[in-house]
Write an enzyme that holds these catalytic residues in place. Sequence first.
Site, PDB file in Angstrom:
ATOM      1  N   GLY A 280     -19.284 -19.764   6.753  1.00  0.00           N
ATOM      2  CA  GLY A 280     -17.916 -20.258   6.797  1.00  0.00           C
ATOM      3  C   GLY A 280     -16.827 -19.226   6.566  1.00  0.00           C
ATOM      4  O   GLY A 280     -16.982 -18.053   6.884  1.00  0.00           O
ATOM      5  N   SER A 281     -15.739 -19.690   6.007  1.00  0.00           N
ATOM      6  CA  SER A 281     -14.470 -18.960   5.976  1.00  0.00           C
ATOM      7  C   SER A 281     -14.515 -17.661   5.195  1.00  0.00           C
ATOM      8  O   SER A 281     -15.257 -17.507   4.233  1.00  0.00           O
ATOM      9  CB  SER A 281     -13.416 -19.854   5.364  1.00  0.00           C
ATOM     10  OG  SER A 281     -12.274 -19.102   5.051  1.00  0.00           O
TER      11      SER A 281
END
Lengths: 406, 134
Positions: B59-60
């Site tokens: 993810g981020s």
Amino acid sequence: MRLAPIDRELLGGLHGPAAQKAMEILQTYGAVMGAEEFIAIESAHIDGCLYHGPSTIDFVRLFVDLGGRVRVPTTLNVAAVDTTHPSLHCGPPEFIPAQEETTALHEQLGCVATLTCAPYQRIFRPRLGEHVAWAESNAIVFVNSVLGARTDRYGDFIDLCAALTGRVPCAGLHLDANRQPALLIDIAPPRQARDLYFAAAGYALGEACKGRIAYIRGLPSDATEDELKGMGAAAASSGAVAMFHAEGLTPEARLWGGVIADLPHEPIGAERLDAAIAILCPLERGERVAAMCLGTPHFSFAEFVSLAALVDGRRAHPECGVFVSTSREIAEQIENSPMWGALSGFGVQLIVDTCTYLAPVVAQSGAIVTNSGKYAHYGPTHLQRRVGLMSMDRCVRCAEHGAVTP
Amino acid sequence: MIVRPLVAGRAEGELLLLSRPLSLWGGLDPEDGRITETTHPDVGRCVKGRLLAMEEARGSSSSASILVEAARCGTAPAAIILMRPDPILTIGSIVAELLYGVSIPIALVDARDWPQLRDAAWIMLDGGRLKAGG
């Protein structure tokens, strides 16, 4: 690591103590990454400007106190709150001054407060083959895949160090060999609305990649930049996808046509896309809808044109909010364009500088509908709310009724 | 077993082996160290003081900030064990040390050795060496 004259100057403090400290961090990082040398970058995009807590300010202040100044054009990603509409903010009130301070400290370093996750759709658009240091997962995957510029998967902190020095370790996706696909994916053509298809394709792609770069066949040959933007953002959310190649669509795909026959092959069929949609839309028919949220990543001018055509002459339910996140620049353009009548008539509220899955703006209770795979993935955790992924067309119908409709 | 230290250091403690990769950003509350991603199989478990193991990060890029914020709040894992290198967590670890003097070593375990973690409850990590106990 081999050091060029400029690297020695930076490490020796010739360009000031802030650049020196940043270069020391980059050197440690470069060694971990197994880099042999540093390379120059043309621009940087900072994700570390989003206020997460006091450590966000502690880090940037370290460089401001040392008199730091960015050495390449540097843009800022979104903030934690839309400080231009403070009355809409439903989160912790102390976030407003804390975010203002974070943004101001970055501006003191010379960063441009673009506060958007899609600066690549405006003038800050890296070119094919250019090395840059971009952070934020949607920006990373877009820059590498759709534009063919080269950024590694930079995170908070290292992005600012790169901006303050204009240097990055030559590793990861800066190197040709690491941009090679390791997986061949054949994807089914759309059976649903296009925006929903690309969101689901992105989610399934992230799940399939497992850290590998995919070479994708079968996407519609007329896929738009906004569609690839939405797919990439969803893929970066569900898996750590930093780059993909799409046959006939992305600029580096043609380089790898010769190697794909030897790659492990994984199909993403229609049933897998349906399964992704089912996961991302757990809402039930008739369920109350508190808001429709679009613009994750930030809405482009072209996306506003589609939305305006869809909502012309219609009106959202009075109890249902309609929020569209975009950049200040595009917001101003939209508010001064003829389509603003249709948009504002429907009830569209523009949100700038941030995104509605980060910054809580929906006050009413109820579910949120969106056409963004990224929003549908992160929203439930961030906002502690039910979120449903659906086409923009169906989002508009739900907003009209204030309830989930087919 | 021999591991590759991405960020060198020593740590010892209980192993928290995740059954699926986690994005710290959006998935971990730095104030109490608990996993908050609602669809994650390990939701509700606490990383504080444990050796957190997952095959890869996800993810981020804001995950680095969450790791540093957890270090500031005293809820960070004692170490992170991965199968695939992750630059985002690496930089989070470097900055946690720089700003707050909190050491979060990160080690890479070879895919062949990874199954040994499944039977382990207690881990001792020292630079390039990892000892797993029942």
